[in-house]
Design an enzyme around this catalytic site. Structure first.
Site, PDB file in Angstrom:
ATOM      1  N   GLY A  84      -3.080  40.201  26.572  1.00  0.00           N
ATOM      2  CA  GLY A  84      -2.636  38.962  25.946  1.00  0.00           C
ATOM      3  C   GLY A  84      -1.550  39.184  24.915  1.00  0.00           C
ATOM      4  O   GLY A  84      -0.378  39.081  25.250  1.00  0.00           O
ATOM      5  N   ASP A 110       5.483  42.119  40.302  1.00  0.00           N
ATOM      6  CA  ASP A 110       5.279  41.510  38.987  1.00  0.00           C
ATOM      7  C   ASP A 110       6.622  41.426  38.258  1.00  0.00           C
ATOM      8  O   ASP A 110       7.316  42.434  38.114  1.00  0.00           O
ATOM      9  CB  ASP A 110       4.293  42.360  38.175  1.00  0.00           C
ATOM     10  CG  ASP A 110       4.126  41.873  36.743  1.00  0.00           C
ATOM     11  OD1 ASP A 110       4.339  40.676  36.491  1.00  0.00           O
ATOM     12  OD2 ASP A 110       3.777  42.710  35.886  1.00  0.00           O
ATOM     13  N   HIS A 146       0.904  41.245  38.908  1.00  0.00           N
ATOM     14  CA  HIS A 146       0.529  41.715  37.577  1.00  0.00           C
ATOM     15  C   HIS A 146      -0.906  42.227  37.539  1.00  0.00           C
ATOM     16  O   HIS A 146      -1.209  43.185  36.842  1.00  0.00           O
ATOM     17  CB  HIS A 146       0.708  40.567  36.580  1.00  0.00           C
ATOM     18  CG  HIS A 146       0.639  40.971  35.144  1.00  0.00           C
ATOM     19  ND1 HIS A 146       1.584  41.773  34.547  1.00  0.00           N
ATOM     20  CD2 HIS A 146      -0.263  40.681  34.163  1.00  0.00           C
ATOM     21  CE1 HIS A 146       1.278  41.950  33.275  1.00  0.00           C
ATOM     22  NE2 HIS A 146       0.157  41.310  33.021  1.00  0.00           N
ATOM     23  N   SER A 175      -1.712  45.079  31.256  1.00  0.00           N
ATOM     24  CA  SER A 175      -0.852  44.208  30.472  1.00  0.00           C
ATOM     25  C   SER A 175      -0.808  44.646  29.004  1.00  0.00           C
ATOM     26  O   SER A 175      -0.419  45.767  28.714  1.00  0.00           O
ATOM     27  CB  SER A 175      -1.313  42.754  30.626  1.00  0.00           C
ATOM     28  OG  SER A 175      -0.303  41.868  30.213  1.00  0.00           O
ATOM     29  N   TYR A 176      -1.253  43.800  28.069  1.00  0.00           N
ATOM     30  CA  TYR A 176      -1.225  44.201  26.663  1.00  0.00           C
ATOM     31  C   TYR A 176      -2.251  45.299  26.359  1.00  0.00           C
ATOM     32  O   TYR A 176      -2.227  45.896  25.285  1.00  0.00           O
ATOM     33  CB  TYR A 176      -1.449  43.001  25.736  1.00  0.00           C
ATOM     34  CG  TYR A 176      -0.961  43.250  24.324  1.00  0.00           C
ATOM     35  CD1 TYR A 176       0.375  43.080  23.991  1.00  0.00           C
ATOM     36  CD2 TYR A 176      -1.837  43.685  23.333  1.00  0.00           C
ATOM     37  CE1 TYR A 176       0.831  43.326  22.703  1.00  0.00           C
ATOM     38  CE2 TYR A 176      -1.394  43.937  22.043  1.00  0.00           C
ATOM     39  CZ  TYR A 176      -0.058  43.756  21.739  1.00  0.00           C
ATOM     40  OH  TYR A 176       0.393  44.018  20.461  1.00  0.00           O
TER      41      TYR A 176
END
Length: 471
Positions: free
Chosen positions: A82, A377, A429, A178-179
């Site tokens: 996030g 992605d 992703h 991701s984060y």
């Protein structure tokens, strides 16, 4: 007091401690999920671990033990990013967990490629304000950042292991996407430093693995521009201007010129889902909202790939009966459960522009480090990850080559001194969402410390199978 009496007292205290742990575990045992119309052959637990007594910061966890012989299997932690997104929503609900949410939002089905088929799988929503995790100090929700997230996650693990002492000293791996490209190496760094200062630590960290990971802001953006141009989503002119106007300085101090050209690039891309550029989005409105984000914020505040699965999770994890089954703190249910918290992301306090220095420290510490990337992605694309890895200046051990699943190219891989890189052909992703079987091969190979399957291995396997069949 004589030695045998001291020994008796110690044994009694240990027995009391063990009994308390067993009691705590039983309180968190999940017997059945609403809409779970099938039996499972593994135990699962869900509940809370306090990470800060003074402020009342509490993190939610969900453990699904291995389907076979859990006592001999390692422990794997999965993290979503996030910042502000729930690992229960994405990791459990649609990626690597055993339970995925059905389209009705009221039931679940069994994922045959769940990572708990090979490991004990642990999810936790971090930081506070994400998913079911909360704090009794309201200001905590608006003061999260990388530093405190790593500190709280370390404390979570130490306290969780007191609740589940059977996992102390067990081989432990951190994974995510991701984060979590920040979370996983930062938590690994915190553990390595803690273990160095505290011999006999119960956390036996072996390594970490991250996918489509935010790693280095400059590499991430340069790679993004190149990916979008090479995929034919933006014009030659816009590509040239992006590289000219969005230089390294503009990511530290955003410029009007860079913002304007990224707006033009957004318009040229059209109404597609950048998290998976070749698959249809669930709704045009959701995609349009995401495309309006500035690219200098990309990866920092964002929802994961969603054809529609996210909507199903939103319904399911807001059901009172689901929250009761997972032992969710009932006084906290007035706050609607969200897949991603906009408040947490909007008030994020600290985020370094690069974690490559953390990689260098952990490579030197001897951790097993793997990085993987879905190649469709356009949020943190494969080109970005390649630029970040190149910046580490690592020595190549095994050159770039294809790997295989069921005789088909699953992607490509390269092994460096201290790091393995794996791509997934046709994945967005969220790699395990798009390529679940291949993702299971990934976690098996990662934990075993072996390479991804080669074409020769596939041929040998088929030959062996034919011989066994008598052909």
């Amino acid at each position: 007091m004589s030695f045998w009496k001291w020994g008796f007292v110690i044994l009694v205290l240990m027995s009391v401690s063990d009994a308390d742990s067993v009691s705590d575990q039983k309180k968190d045992l999940v017997t059945n999920l609403p809409g779970q119309n099938f039996n499972v052959d593994f135990a699962q637990y869900a509940g809370y671990v306090t990470v800060n007594e003074e402020n009342g910061r509490v993190l939610f966890y969900w453990l699904t033990e291995a389907t076979q012989d859990p006592a001999s299997k390692p422990l794997v932690l999965w993290l979503n990013g996030g910042p502000g997104c729930s690992s229960v929503a994405f990791g459990m609900g649609e990626e690597v967990g055993p339970f995925h949410v059905n389209a009705d939002g009221k039931s679940v089905y069994l994922n045959p490629y769940s990572w708990n088929t090979v490991a004990n799988l642990l999810f936790h929503d971090s930081p506070v304000g994400v998913g079911y995790s909360y704090s009794n100090t309201s200001s905590d929700i608006k003061s999260n950042g990388d530093k405190r997230t790593a500190e709280d996650s370390l404390q979570f693990l130490l306290n969780w292991l007191e609740k589940f002492p059977q996992y102390k000293g067990r081989d432990f791996y951190i994974t995510g996407e991701s984060y979590a490209g920040h979370y996983a190496p930062q938590l690994s760094q915190a553990i390595v430093r803690y273990n160095k200062a505290n011999p006999g630590s119960p956390i036996n960290l072996k390594g970490y693995m991250v996918g489509n990971a935010l790693t280095d802001d400059y590499s991430d953006h340069v790679g993004l521009f190149q990916f979008m141009w090479s995929a034919g989503m933006i014009s030659d002119q816009t590509y040239k201007k992006l590289n000219a106007l969005c230089d390294k300085e503009s990511f530290i101090h955003p410029s009007r010129e860079c913002d304007e050209i990224t707006d033009i690039a957004n318009q040229e891309m059209g109404n597609i889902d950048p998290y998976s550029i070749f698959t249809p989005p669930c709704s045009a409105s959701g995609v349009a909202k995401r495309l309006l984000r500035r690219w200098h914020k990309v990866g920092h505040i964002g929802q994961s790939y969603d054809p529609c699965t996210e909507q199903h999770s939103t319904i399911y994890f807001n059901l009172p009966e689901v929250q009761a089954a997972l032992h969710v703190y009932q006084s906290n249910t007035s706050r609607k459960w969200e897949t991603c918290s906009g408040v947490v992301g909007a008030y994020w306090q600290d985020s370094p522009i690069s974690v490559l220095d953390v990689y260098q420290e952990l490579i030197a510490a001897g951790l097993r480090i793997w990085v993987f990337s879905g190649d469709t992605d356009a949020v943190i694309p494969v080109t970005s990850t390649r630029y970040s890895i190149d910046a580490l200046n690592l020595t190549t051990i095994s050159p770039w080559h294809a790997w295989y699943e069921d005789g088909q190219v699953g992607g490509w891989t390269q092994k460096y001194e201290g790091l393995n890189f794996v791509t997934f052909r046709g994945a967005g992703h969220e790699v395990p969402l798009h390529k679940p079987k291949q993702a299971l091969t990934l976690i098996k190979s990662f934990m075993a410390g072996t390479s991804m399957p080669t074409s020769q291995q596939v041929i040998e396997t088929k030959t062996s199978a034919s011989q066994v069949a008598g052909f």
